[in-house]
Design a protein around this motif. Structure first.
Motif, PDB file in Angstrom:
ATOM      1  N   ALA A 128       0.790  -1.139   0.109  1.00 18.95           N
ATOM      2  CA  ALA A 128      -0.078  -0.083   0.093  1.00 18.95           C
ATOM      3  C   ALA A 128       0.917   1.304   0.038  1.00 18.95           C
ATOM      4  CB  ALA A 128      -0.934  -0.036   1.146  1.00 18.95           C
ATOM      5  N   TYR A 129       1.893   1.297   0.861  1.00 23.17           N
ATOM      6  CA  TYR A 129       2.878   2.490   0.939  1.00 23.17           C
ATOM      7  C   TYR A 129       3.786   2.602  -0.535  1.00 23.17           C
ATOM      8  CZ  TYR A 129       6.469   5.629   2.434  1.00 23.17           C
ATOM      9  OH  TYR A 129       7.294   6.455   2.574  1.00 23.17           O
ATOM     10  N   LEU A 130       4.091   1.488  -0.950  1.00 20.56           N
ATOM     11  CA  LEU A 130       4.848   1.671  -2.229  1.00 20.56           C
ATOM     12  C   LEU A 130       3.938   2.232  -3.268  1.00 20.56           C
ATOM     13  CD1 LEU A 130       6.953  -1.524  -1.873  1.00 20.56           C
ATOM     14  CD2 LEU A 130       7.846   0.702  -1.183  1.00 20.56           C
ATOM     15  N   LEU A 131       2.841   1.575  -3.350  1.00 21.84           N
ATOM     16  CA  LEU A 131       1.914   1.859  -4.515  1.00 21.84           C
ATOM     17  C   LEU A 131       1.648   3.274  -4.575  1.00 21.84           C
ATOM     18  CD1 LEU A 131      -0.702  -1.047  -4.727  1.00 21.84           C
ATOM     19  CD2 LEU A 131       1.059  -0.510  -6.364  1.00 21.84           C
ATOM     20  N   SER A 132       0.941   3.791  -3.284  1.00 21.77           N
ATOM     21  CA  SER A 132       0.713   5.306  -3.436  1.00 21.77           C
ATOM     22  C   SER A 132       1.885   6.174  -3.643  1.00 21.77           C
ATOM     23  CB  SER A 132       0.035   5.679  -1.941  1.00 21.77           C
ATOM     24  OG  SER A 132       0.867   5.558  -0.965  1.00 21.77           O
ATOM     25  N   SER A 133       2.934   5.531  -3.144  1.00 24.78           N
ATOM     26  CA  SER A 133       4.169   6.558  -3.125  1.00 24.78           C
ATOM     27  C   SER A 133       4.513   6.733  -4.807  1.00 24.78           C
ATOM     28  CB  SER A 133       5.337   5.918  -2.440  1.00 24.78           C
ATOM     29  OG  SER A 133       6.533   6.631  -2.479  1.00 24.78           O
ATOM     30  N   ALA A 134       4.491   5.637  -5.471  1.00 27.82           N
ATOM     31  CA  ALA A 134       5.130   5.847  -6.766  1.00 27.82           C
ATOM     32  C   ALA A 134       3.866   6.353  -7.530  1.00 27.82           C
ATOM     33  CB  ALA A 134       5.180   4.526  -7.360  1.00 27.82           C
ATOM     34  N   ALA A 135       2.555   6.278  -7.428  1.00 25.06           N
ATOM     35  CA  ALA A 135       1.645   6.785  -8.077  1.00 25.06           C
ATOM     36  C   ALA A 135       1.245   8.424  -8.102  1.00 25.06           C
ATOM     37  CB  ALA A 135       0.204   6.002  -7.986  1.00 25.06           C
ATOM     38  N   PHE A 136       1.733   8.667  -7.027  1.00 23.14           N
ATOM     39  CA  PHE A 136       1.511  10.233  -6.788  1.00 23.14           C
ATOM     40  C   PHE A 136       2.586  10.966  -6.872  1.00 23.14           C
ATOM     41  CE2 PHE A 136      -2.276   8.502  -4.658  1.00 23.14           C
ATOM     42  CZ  PHE A 136      -3.327   9.471  -4.869  1.00 23.14           C
ATOM     43  N   GLN A 137       3.736  10.585  -7.050  1.00 21.15           N
ATOM     44  CA  GLN A 137       4.847  11.545  -7.329  1.00 21.15           C
ATOM     45  C   GLN A 137       4.813  12.126  -8.555  1.00 21.15           C
ATOM     46  OE1 GLN A 137       8.300   8.652  -6.888  1.00 21.15           O
ATOM     47  NE2 GLN A 137       8.583   9.478  -4.863  1.00 21.15           N
ATOM     48  N   PRO A 138       4.269  11.815  -9.626  1.00 22.23           N
ATOM     49  CA  PRO A 138       4.486  12.375 -10.701  1.00 22.23           C
ATOM     50  C   PRO A 138       3.530  13.844 -10.850  1.00 22.23           C
ATOM     51  CG  PRO A 138       3.844  10.264 -11.356  1.00 22.23           C
ATOM     52  CD  PRO A 138       3.837  10.452  -9.842  1.00 22.23           C
ATOM     53  N   ILE A 139       2.728  13.969  -9.832  1.00 26.05           N
ATOM     54  CA  ILE A 139       1.562  15.109 -10.080  1.00 26.05           C
ATOM     55  C   ILE A 139       2.173  16.448  -9.093  1.00 26.05           C
ATOM     56  CG2 ILE A 139      -0.320  13.684 -10.340  1.00 26.05           C
ATOM     57  CD1 ILE A 139      -1.149  14.209  -7.617  1.00 26.05           C
ATOM     58  N   PHE A 140       3.146  16.010  -8.271  1.00 25.43           N
ATOM     59  CA  PHE A 140       3.551  16.953  -7.223  1.00 25.43           C
ATOM     60  C   PHE A 140       4.212  18.155  -7.768  1.00 25.43           C
ATOM     61  CE2 PHE A 140       3.259  13.796  -4.021  1.00 25.43           C
ATOM     62  CZ  PHE A 140       2.207  14.251  -3.214  1.00 25.43           C
ATOM     63  N   GLY A 141       4.939  17.949  -9.052  1.00 25.46           N
ATOM     64  CA  GLY A 141       5.833  18.989  -9.803  1.00 25.46           C
ATOM     65  C   GLY A 141       4.718  20.039 -10.204  1.00 25.46           C
ATOM     66  N   LYS A 142       3.910  20.015 -10.770  1.00 24.35           N
ATOM     67  CA  LYS A 142       2.910  20.879 -11.365  1.00 24.35           C
ATOM     68  C   LYS A 142       2.136  21.322 -10.365  1.00 24.35           C
ATOM     69  CE  LYS A 142       1.099  23.698 -14.391  1.00 24.35           C
ATOM     70  NZ  LYS A 142       2.128  24.599 -15.067  1.00 24.35           N
ATOM     71  N   ILE A 143       1.692  20.707  -9.218  1.00 25.02           N
ATOM     72  CA  ILE A 143       0.742  21.395  -8.303  1.00 25.02           C
ATOM     73  C   ILE A 143       1.740  22.256  -7.426  1.00 25.02           C
ATOM     74  CG2 ILE A 143      -0.562  20.653  -6.346  1.00 25.02           C
ATOM     75  CD1 ILE A 143      -1.358  18.175  -7.689  1.00 25.02           C
ATOM     76  N   SER A 144       2.873  21.720  -7.228  1.00 26.00           N
ATOM     77  CA  SER A 144       3.662  22.730  -6.138  1.00 26.00           C
ATOM     78  C   SER A 144       4.080  23.993  -6.962  1.00 26.00           C
ATOM     79  CB  SER A 144       4.935  22.076  -5.756  1.00 26.00           C
ATOM     80  OG  SER A 144       5.888  21.693  -6.876  1.00 26.00           O
ATOM     81  N   ASP A 145       4.183  24.009  -8.421  1.00 26.22           N
ATOM     82  CA  ASP A 145       4.229  25.200  -9.005  1.00 26.22           C
ATOM     83  C   ASP A 145       3.070  26.257  -9.140  1.00 26.22           C
ATOM     84  OD1 ASP A 145       6.818  24.589 -10.116  1.00 26.22           O
ATOM     85  OD2 ASP A 145       6.162  23.563 -12.027  1.00 26.22           O
ATOM     86  N   ILE A 146       2.041  25.614  -8.984  1.00 24.53           N
ATOM     87  CA  ILE A 146       1.051  26.513  -8.740  1.00 24.53           C
ATOM     88  C   ILE A 146       0.580  26.872  -7.001  1.00 24.53           C
ATOM     89  CG2 ILE A 146      -1.933  26.736  -8.693  1.00 24.53           C
ATOM     90  CD1 ILE A 146      -1.714  24.333 -10.963  1.00 24.53           C
ATOM     91  N   PHE A 147       0.636  26.146  -6.236  1.00 26.92           N
ATOM     92  CA  PHE A 147       0.244  26.357  -4.778  1.00 26.92           C
ATOM     93  C   PHE A 147       1.778  26.661  -3.901  1.00 26.92           C
ATOM     94  CE2 PHE A 147      -3.191  23.965  -6.067  1.00 26.92           C
ATOM     95  CZ  PHE A 147      -4.341  24.515  -5.691  1.00 26.92           C
ATOM     96  N   GLY A 148       2.667  26.465  -4.662  1.00 26.01           N
ATOM     97  CA  GLY A 148       3.909  26.709  -3.764  1.00 26.01           C
ATOM     98  C   GLY A 148       4.743  25.477  -3.137  1.00 26.01           C
TER      99      GLY A 148
END
Length: 591
Positions: A128-148
């Motif tokens: 469960a940890y490994l799946l969510s960790s790998a699956a959500f990593q790609p989206i953090f770049g753009k979201i952090s560009d928007i929200f900081g």
């Protein structure tokens, strides 16, 4: 490649005042890119394909000065030293926690599953940890560009701590949910932490800090099982999760009060927009498609051949669904989304694509050897768990030296291409040596066996990250970091899954051949083969006359995975040859 070069020469001839390194230098971002985009509007001048060509921003031999001086007011960094060191230390701690939580349950799985009466579902506690960790990593770049970066990092600290709290439960369902939530937070702590360091530290020095971060991540991975076992034996397994909560709070508080980026930093997020305007910019559709695709792909890769058969409807449904969702993601990013979560056009940059594939293939190969060299020692050499563990210690030292050494080299020279080639040759030679492992390999070589490939891989991780960031405009550095982590996480899962399939297939064939040649009774032979497939320890329990045949079968299975690792490492090395050397700037402003 010659066609691209011809196009560039033509543009230079027709417009000599617009040199390619000014129009297309991805490190300049401001006037250079604007000029390029204006020129691209006129089809007679510069095409969009040229705008994303891999040649822009590359440097030739002798272009860099031998020494360099970094600018004021903070020596080229984004923060004063006191704040910088506090933030960087916090990010190192975050990286350590994220890595530790991925392995902390390895020594506790059977104990926790037995206490919760869930032995049959034991794998989900770790998966469960490994799946969510790998699956959500790609989206953090753009979201952090928007929200900081600050807001996202604090949010990930909250999710990490919340997930650990949920794990303090007597319910398997809630434990798995807690591990899933913790994985989301942990993936953000590592990926956004890496992006934040790129906001703080000049590219010329960036590799050195990334090398140190890799050491803390490695320490977390290596110490997770040990720390988990000690805490569980003294306080109980629930404290393994509970004690991580205050550490996550400390990291969040330190970031809140010290990560104060200067005006204009991409890490601050969008300016002059309220929360609803920012939410409208988030590519929710693309994110859903990408996460769904990765979740299905990683689940199929993790469970295929073990919990579910490769020919089962469940496996076929997950792999087919993953492909469909990924196709929908690509279509969305190209034709629908105004602000793609991962700009697909970045992969049109030669260095970005080559670095990503290098990272992907190397991770496949190295993780395969890390999993199956110990299997060889246990099943063929008949070593104990502690003897096995001691043989892995020198590898960690090699990884540490490679990470920091690569960063120091890039800091001093401002270059990385020759380092990538040298690290690749070392890695290929190291894995080739692993393919020669046998029962007569001297003990001292067993201790040194993983050092060359580990050292080369750690160098390559630092090099590919810096190459990706340097090859693209500053505004894309978070997205390229997401690409790096996506290729790494999928590479490790896919590599180990393919290696597992190879191992089991070869092992099954060899056991059938070798055992059947010794035992004439088909039923007895089938029982021996079945037990040998179920457990590596059975080789010591089987009748003495068949133990040699079982060990030979395990050796053949391990050799199959080693040859697969050699192939992927070689493909990674070939991919690295296509990277270009880009300038590693001496200040955050990329001056």
């Amino acid at each position: 490649m010659s066609g691209e070069g011809a196009t560039e020469d033509t543009n230079q001839t027709r417009f000599p005042h617009l040199a390619p390194n000014i129009i297309h230098d991805p490190s300049a971002e401001t006037s250079g890119l604007i000029a390029g985009e204006l020129a691209a509007e006129d089809g007679s001048m510069i095409s969009r394909d040229n705008l994303i060509s891999h040649t822009y921003g590359s440097v030739s031999h002798g272009e860099l000065p031998k020494n360099y001086a970094i600018d004021d007011p903070h020596g080229g960094y984004a923060l004063p030293k006191a704040q910088l060191y506090t933030v960087v230390s916090s990010l190192f701690m975050a990286s350590y926690l994220a890595a530790l939580d991925a392995t902390v349950v390895t020594t506790l799985l059977s104990f926790i599953a037995s206490e919760l009466h869930a032995v049959q579902n034991i794998s989900w506690i770790a998966t469960a940890y490994l799946l969510s960790s790998a699956a959500f990593q790609p989206i953090f770049g753009k979201i952090s560009d928007i929200f900081g970066r600050k807001l996202l990092l604090i949010g990930c600290c909250f999710l990490f701590g919340l997930g650990c709290l949920i794990c303090v439960t007597d319910s398997l369902v809630w434990l798995v949910i807690g591990r899933f939530v913790t994985g989301i937070g942990g993936s953000g702590l590592t990926s956004i932490g890496t992006m934040a360091m790129s906001d703080l530290i000049p590219l010329r020095d960036r590799g050195l800090y990334q090398g140190l971060a890799n050491i803390f991540f490695g320490l977390g991975s290596a110490s997770g099982g040990i720390i988990g076992g000690i805490i569980a034996d003294t306080l109980g397994w629930k404290y393994v999760f509970a004690l991580q909560v205050p550490l996550a709070v400390i990291v969040g508080v330190a970031i809140q009060f010290n990560l104060n980026l200067p005006q204009g930093s991409p890490g601050l997020g969008a300016h002059g927009q309220d929360i609803w305007q920012k939410l409208k910019r988030v590519d929710f559709l693309g994110s859903i498609f990408l996460i769904s695709s990765l979740m299905m792909f990683l689940t199929a890769a993790s469970l295929g051949g073990k919990e579910i058969s490769y020919t089962s409807n469940s496996f076929l449904l997950m792999t087919g669904g993953s492909g469909l969702f990924f196709a929908a993601f690509v279509f969305t990013e190209i034709y629908i989304s105004e602000e793609p979560i991962i700009p697909i056009e970045l992969l049109g940059n030669r260095t970005v694509l080559a670095s990503s594939l290098t990272n992907w293939f190397y991770t496949m190969g190295v993780f395969t050897t890390l999993f199956y060299v110990p299997v060889f020692y246990t099943s063929v050499k008949n070593l104990t768990a502690s003897q096995n563990g001691w043989r892995l210690v020198p590898n960690f030292l090699g990884v540490s030296f490679g990470s920091v050494g690569a960063g120091y080299y890039m800091k001093k020279t401002g270059r990385y291409y020759k380092l990538a080639i040298g690290a690749g040759i070392l890695s290929v030679a190291g894995v080739f040596k692993i393919t020669l492992l046998n029962t007569s390999t001297p003990t001292w070589q067993q201790y040194l066996l993983l050092i060359p490939s580990g050292l080369g891989y750690s160098c390559m991780l630092t090099v590919t990250l810096l190459a990706l960031i340097a090859a693209t405009p500053k505004k894309f550095q978070a997205c390229t970091t997401s690409i790096q982590y996506t290729f790494r996480s999928t590479g490790s899962t896919l590599g180990v899954s393919i290696a597992s399939a190879i191992f089991m297939n070869v092992l099954s064939q060899q056991l059938t051949k070798n055992v059947s040649a010794i035992i004439s009774d088909p039923k007895l032979a089938k029982r021996v083969i079945s037990r040998a497939l179920d457990s590596t320890s059975y080789v010591n329990e089987a009748p003495k006359y068949v133990r040699g045949a079982i060990r030979d079968s395990y050796e053949a299975g391990c050799k199959g995975t080693f040859y697969f690792a050699l192939l992927t490492i070689f493909l990674g090395f070939v991919s690295s040859l296509f990277m270009r050397e880009h300038r590693l700037h001496t200040s955050i402003n990329r001056d």
